[in-house]
Scaffold this motif. Structure first.
Motif, short mmCIF file in Angstrom:
data_model
loop_
_atom_site.label_atom_id
_atom_site.label_comp_id
_atom_site.label_asym_id
_atom_site.label_seq_id
_atom_site.Cartn_x
_atom_site.Cartn_y
_atom_site.Cartn_z
N LYS A 118 0.76 -1.30 -0.06
CA LYS A 118 -0.03 0.09 -0.09
C LYS A 118 0.92 1.39 0.04
CE LYS A 118 -3.88 -2.31 2.60
NZ LYS A 118 -4.52 -2.34 3.69
N ALA A 119 1.87 1.17 0.85
CA ALA A 119 2.85 2.23 0.86
C ALA A 119 3.54 2.57 -0.60
CB ALA A 119 3.80 2.30 1.88
N PHE A 120 3.96 1.76 -1.22
CA PHE A 120 4.71 1.91 -2.23
C PHE A 120 3.71 2.40 -3.28
CE2 PHE A 120 7.60 -2.03 -1.39
CZ PHE A 120 8.39 -1.16 -0.67
N SER A 121 2.42 2.19 -3.28
CA SER A 121 1.49 2.73 -4.42
C SER A 121 1.50 4.19 -4.30
CB SER A 121 0.09 1.89 -4.31
OG SER A 121 -0.42 2.45 -3.10
N ARG A 122 1.83 4.80 -3.31
CA ARG A 122 1.66 6.01 -3.24
C ARG A 122 2.85 6.96 -3.90
NH1 ARG A 122 0.17 4.78 2.40
NH2 ARG A 122 2.21 5.55 3.12
N MET A 123 3.96 6.28 -4.21
CA MET A 123 5.09 6.71 -4.67
C MET A 123 5.39 6.32 -6.45
SD MET A 123 6.24 8.42 -2.20
CE MET A 123 6.01 8.30 -0.37
N GLU A 124 5.88 7.23 -7.00
CA GLU A 124 6.08 6.89 -8.55
C GLU A 124 7.46 6.60 -8.54
OE1 GLU A 124 5.91 8.61 -12.97
OE2 GLU A 124 5.03 9.50 -11.48
N PHE A 125 8.10 5.42 -8.97
CA PHE A 125 9.52 4.86 -8.78
C PHE A 125 9.95 5.06 -10.03
CE2 PHE A 125 7.59 1.79 -5.71
CZ PHE A 125 8.03 2.48 -4.55
N LEU A 200 7.95 -5.37 -5.93
CA LEU A 200 7.88 -5.94 -7.20
C LEU A 200 6.51 -5.67 -7.75
CD1 LEU A 200 9.99 -9.15 -6.63
CD2 LEU A 200 10.60 -7.32 -8.11
N SER A 201 5.59 -5.72 -6.85
CA SER A 201 4.13 -5.64 -7.40
C SER A 201 3.85 -4.23 -7.80
CB SER A 201 3.22 -5.81 -6.38
OG SER A 201 3.13 -7.35 -5.75
N GLU A 202 4.43 -3.23 -7.37
CA GLU A 202 4.16 -1.96 -7.80
C GLU A 202 5.05 -1.55 -8.92
OE1 GLU A 202 2.81 1.77 -7.92
OE2 GLU A 202 2.07 0.06 -6.74
N MET A 203 6.42 -2.25 -9.02
CA MET A 203 7.18 -1.86 -10.33
C MET A 203 6.17 -2.51 -11.38
SD MET A 203 10.74 -3.36 -8.98
CE MET A 203 11.37 -3.44 -10.73
N GLN A 204 5.71 -3.58 -11.31
CA GLN A 204 5.06 -4.35 -12.33
C GLN A 204 3.63 -3.34 -12.78
OE1 GLN A 204 2.49 -7.85 -11.73
NE2 GLN A 204 3.57 -8.74 -13.43
N ARG A 205 3.01 -2.81 -11.64
CA ARG A 205 1.78 -2.03 -11.72
C ARG A 205 2.20 -0.61 -12.48
NH1 ARG A 205 -1.14 2.18 -10.22
NH2 ARG A 205 0.53 2.77 -8.96
N LEU A 207 4.66 -0.27 -14.46
CA LEU A 207 5.29 -0.46 -15.83
C LEU A 207 4.09 -0.85 -16.62
CD1 LEU A 207 8.49 -2.78 -15.52
CD2 LEU A 207 8.43 -0.39 -16.36
N ASN A 208 3.21 -1.49 -16.13
CA ASN A 208 1.87 -1.84 -17.12
C ASN A 208 1.08 -0.73 -17.14
OD1 ASN A 208 2.81 -4.33 -17.23
ND2 ASN A 208 1.54 -5.21 -15.66
N GLY A 209 1.02 0.51 -16.43
CA GLY A 209 0.09 1.38 -16.55
C GLY A 209 0.66 2.51 -17.16
N GLN A 210 1.72 2.51 -18.00
CA GLN A 210 2.02 3.34 -18.82
C GLN A 210 2.49 2.87 -20.35
OE1 GLN A 210 5.58 5.90 -17.43
NE2 GLN A 210 5.37 4.59 -15.56
N ASP A 211 2.11 4.17 -21.53
CA ASP A 211 2.36 3.72 -22.91
C ASP A 211 4.04 3.75 -22.87
OD1 ASP A 211 2.38 3.32 -25.43
OD2 ASP A 211 1.07 5.17 -25.96
N LEU A 212 4.46 2.80 -23.20
CA LEU A 212 5.99 2.76 -23.54
C LEU A 212 6.50 2.53 -24.73
CD1 LEU A 212 6.52 0.66 -20.07
CD2 LEU A 212 6.53 3.17 -20.20
N GLY A 213 5.52 2.60 -25.65
CA GLY A 213 6.02 2.54 -26.91
C GLY A 213 6.58 1.22 -27.34
N TYR A 214 7.80 1.20 -27.82
CA TYR A 214 8.36 0.05 -28.51
C TYR A 214 8.83 -0.88 -27.18
CZ TYR A 214 8.94 1.27 -33.39
OH TYR A 214 8.77 1.59 -34.51
N PHE A 215 8.87 -0.27 -25.95
CA PHE A 215 9.34 -0.98 -24.72
C PHE A 215 8.16 -1.84 -24.22
CE2 PHE A 215 9.95 -1.27 -20.04
CZ PHE A 215 11.14 -1.83 -19.87
#
Length: 545
Positions: A118-125, A200-205, A207-215
Motif C-alpha cells: 500500500k505504501a509503495f503505491s503512493r510513490m512513483e518509482f 515488485l508488485s508496484e514496479m509491475q503496476r 510499468l503496465n500503467g504507462q504507454d511505453l512505445g516499443y518498450f
C-alpha cells in the motif's frame, strides 16, 4: 551514457536485404543492447528518503520488534494455494491459535509504519525521462531486426538490472550479519520478502500503467528478468538460513547452552515454510511463462527440503533431549523443562503448517509431540537419579511434572493430542512423588526412633505402653530440625502442591509426636524443645524457597 547512446543512434544501418547475422554492425548493436541494460530507470531516493526503507531500517525494526515480542494478533486460517502443476501445495498463512505468520508480518510491517504494497503505491518509482530513452533504444533495436538480441541481453544482464534496486537484494539486506542468530535472520528474511514482493508488485503496476512505445514489447522480459534473479536470491537465502547446518548434535553436554538453539532449528524450519506459503502465491502471480514454471519448481523444491528437514529434526531432537545431562541446582522447575514445553506448545500452535510438512498426516504430528514429551520425562527421571539428598529426587520430579501438567492443561490442542489418559497418569504420579518424598525424607528417622523407643520400654519396664525415653525424644527433635535445615532452599512454587506436601508431612509426623507427648507428664512436656504447635508452625514454613 547519453554520448554513447547518440553515437550508436547515428550509425548507418545496413541494407535490409542483409540477414541480421551477417551485418557488419552487430558489435555496435550489441553495445546498444548493453547500454539498454545499463540504464537505471528506478528512483531509489523515493524508497530510501520518503518511505525510510533501507537495510539499516529493516534491521532496526526487527531488533525492536524482537525485543518487544513478536507473533501477536488473532488471525484465522486463510488458505493460500500455490498454482502447482502437481497440485501438491495448499498452505496456510496463519495458525489456528492466533500465533500465525500473518500476524507476525503485520506486526513487523506496522512497526515500519508501512504496509509495503500500500505504501509503495503512493510513490512513483519510474524515472520517466530515462524510461523514454529506454523506449527509444528498444525502437532502434526492434526496427533494425535485433529484438532477439535485446531480449537475450536482458536475460544475460538480469543480475545487473536487479542490482539497481538495492532493496530487492536479500544478500545486501543481510549483509555482514550472517553470524546473527537464525531467529533474527529469519525475521529479517521475512520482512525483506514482504517488502520485496510489495515493491515488485508496484514496479509491475507502474510499468503496465504507462504507454511505453516499443518498450511495451520488452517490458515483460525486462520485469521477469529482475523478478527471477531477485526471487532466486530469496530462495537461496532461505535455504541457507534454515537448512544448511541444521542438524542437531545429540552429544551429552550442558543442556541449556545447546538445547535452546537446537530446538529452535525445528521452529525456524516451520516458520520459513509458513513465510514461503505466505509469500509465494503473490510472487507467482507476478510471473508468467517459463519464468513462472522455473520459480515454481524452485519454490516447490525448497518446500520439499524444508519438509524433509522437519522430519529429520523431529527425530534428532528426541535423541538430543533423551541424552542430555542436566545441571540441577535446586528442586524447582528446571529451565530446560520450561523451554521444551514452550517449544512443544509453539509446535502445536503451528500444527496446521506441520500437517502440511508431514503430507497431511495428523497422526504423525501427534506421535511427534507424544515422543517429545516422553523424551522430556525420560531426561528428567534419568538426571534426577543423581540427586543425593533424601527426598530431593521426588521433590524435583514433583515440581517439573506438575509444571508440565499445568502447561498441557492450559493448551487445549496439546491436551487433546496427549489425551485424558496422560493427564490422569500424571496426576497419579504427583501423588506418588509426594508419598515418595515423605517416605524418603521423614519416615527413616521417625521409624527408627519409634522402633528403638518401643523396644527400649518393653525391655526395661515390660509395660505394654509405647513411651519414649527423654533422650529418644531429643534424638527425634534433632532429626526433625535437620530436615528443614537441609531443605530450607527447596521450593514448591504452586501453592496447592505446596499445601499437599505439607499435609502429607503433618499426617506422618504430628500424630506420632502428639501420641508420645501425651504420654509424658506436663513437666516433661514443658521440657521438650518443641511443642506440637511449634512443630506445626515450622512445617508451615517449608518449601517457600
Amino acid at each position: 551514457m547519453k554520448c554513447n547512446f547518440l553515437f550508436v543512434m547515428t550509425i548507418a544501418w545496413p541494407s535490409s536485404d542483409q540477414p541480421p547475422c551477417s551485418r557488419p554492425h552487430d558489435l555496435a548493436r550489441s553495445a546498444l543492447a548493453t547500454e539498454f541494460c545499463n540504464l537505471n530507470i528506478w528512483r531509489l531516493d523515493v524508497v530510501r528518503d520518503h518511505l525510510g526503507i533501507s537495510p539499516a531500517s529493516i534491521w532496526e525494526s526487527v531488533r525492536r520488534s524482537s525485543g518487544g515480542g513478536v507473533g501477536g494478533g488473532s488471525t484465522s486460517d486463510s488458505a493460500a494455494s500455490w498454482p502447482s502443476s502437481s497440485g501438491s501445495f495448499t498452505g496456510t498463512s496463519s495458525s489456528s491459535n492466533g500465533a500465525g505468520f500473518n500476524g507476525y508480518l503485520s506486526v513487523l510491517s506496522e512497526d515500519m509504519s508501512v504496509r509495503s504494497d500500500k505504501a509503495f503505491s503512493r510513490m512513483e518509482f519510474v524515472d520517466r525521462k530515462l524510461l523514454s530513452i529506454l523506449s527509444d533504444i528498444a525502437g532502434v533495436m526492434i526496427e533494425g531486426g535485433y529484438e532477439q538480441m535485446l531480449r537475450k541481453a536482458i536475460d544475460r544482464h538480469s543480475a545487473q538490472l536487479a542490482s539497481y534496486v538495492e532493496i530487492l537484494d536479500i544478500n545486501n539486506i543481510i549483509g555482514g550479519h550472517k553470524e546473527e542468530s537464525k531467529e533474527i535472520l529469519l525475521k529479517i528474511w521475512t520482512m525483506a520478502m514482504q517488502i520485496i514482493v510489495g515493491f515488485l508488485s508496484e514496479m509491475q503496476r507502474q510499468l503496465n500503467g504507462q504507454d511505453l512505445g516499443y518498450f511495451d514489447r520488452l517490458k515483460e522480459d525486462y520485469f521477469l528478468a529482475i523478478v527471477k534473479h531477485t526471487v532466486m536470491k530469496l530462495l537461496n537465502a532461505a535455504s541457507s538460513i534454515c537448512i544448511q547446518g541444521a542438524s542437531i548434535d545429540p552429544v551429552c553436554k550442558d543442556i541449556y547452552s545447546t538445547l535452546k538453539p537446537d530446538l529452535s532449528k525445528m521452529l525456524n524450519v516451520v516458520m520459513m515454510y509458513q513465510a514461503l506459503n505466505y509469500g509465494m502465491p503473490t510472487i507467482l502471480a507476478l510471473l508468467s511463462g517459463q519464468t513462472k514454471e522455473f520459480i515454481l519448481a524452485e519454490g516447490e523444491g525448497l518446500i520439499h527440503r524444508l519438509s524433509d528437514m522437519f522430519v529429520k529434526l523431529s527425530v534428532e531432537q528426541n535423541d538430543m533431549v533423551r541424552s542430555q545431562c542436566l545441571d540441577i541446582y535446586d528442586t524447582g522447575v528446571h529451565r530446560s523443562t520450561r523451554h521444551i514445553m514452550d517449544h512443544m506448545r509453539m509446535l502445536v500452535q503451528h500444527k496446521t503448517t506441520a500437517y502440511l510438512m508431514l503430507k497431511g498426516d495428523q497422526k504423525a504430528f501427534s506421535q511427534l509431540i507424544v515422543q517429545l514429551i516422553s523424551s522430556l520425562e525420560f531426561m528428567l527421571d534419568k538426571n534426577s537419579r543423581g540427586l543425593q539428598l533424601q527426598g530431593q529426587q521426588q521433590m524435583f520430579l514433583l515440581n517439573n511434572v506438575h509444571f508440565m501438567l499445568q502447561e498441557v492443561k492450559i493448551d487445549n490442542d496439546l491436551a487433546l493430542i496427549l489425551g485424558e489418559g496422560w493427564l490422569l497418569q500424571r496426576h497419579d504420579q504427583l501423588n506418588q512423588f509426594v508419598t515418595g518424598y515423605v517416605d524418603a525424607s521423614w519416615t527413616p528417622d521417625l521409624s527408627s526412633l519409634l522402633i528403638e523407643g518401643c523396644y527400649s520400654f518393653q525391655r526395661r519396664t515390660r509395660v505394654p505402653e509405647i513411651l519414649w525415653p527423654h533422650q529418644l525424644l531429643d534424638k527425634f527433635t534433632s532429626s526433625f530440625e535437620m530436615v528443614p535445615r537441609v531443605q530450607k532452599t527447596w521450593k514448591v512454587t504452586d501453592p496447592l502442591i505446596r499445601h499437599k506436601v505439607r499435609e502429607a508431612i503433618f499426617q506422618k509426623v504430628i500424630p506420632e509426636y502428639r501420641m508420645h507427648m501425651e504420654n509424658y507428664s506436663e513437666k516433661k512436656q514443658k521440657s521438650a524443645r518443641h511443642s506440637i504447635e511449634q512443630l506445626e508452625s515450622q512445617l508451615q514454613e517449608l518449601f517457600e524457597g
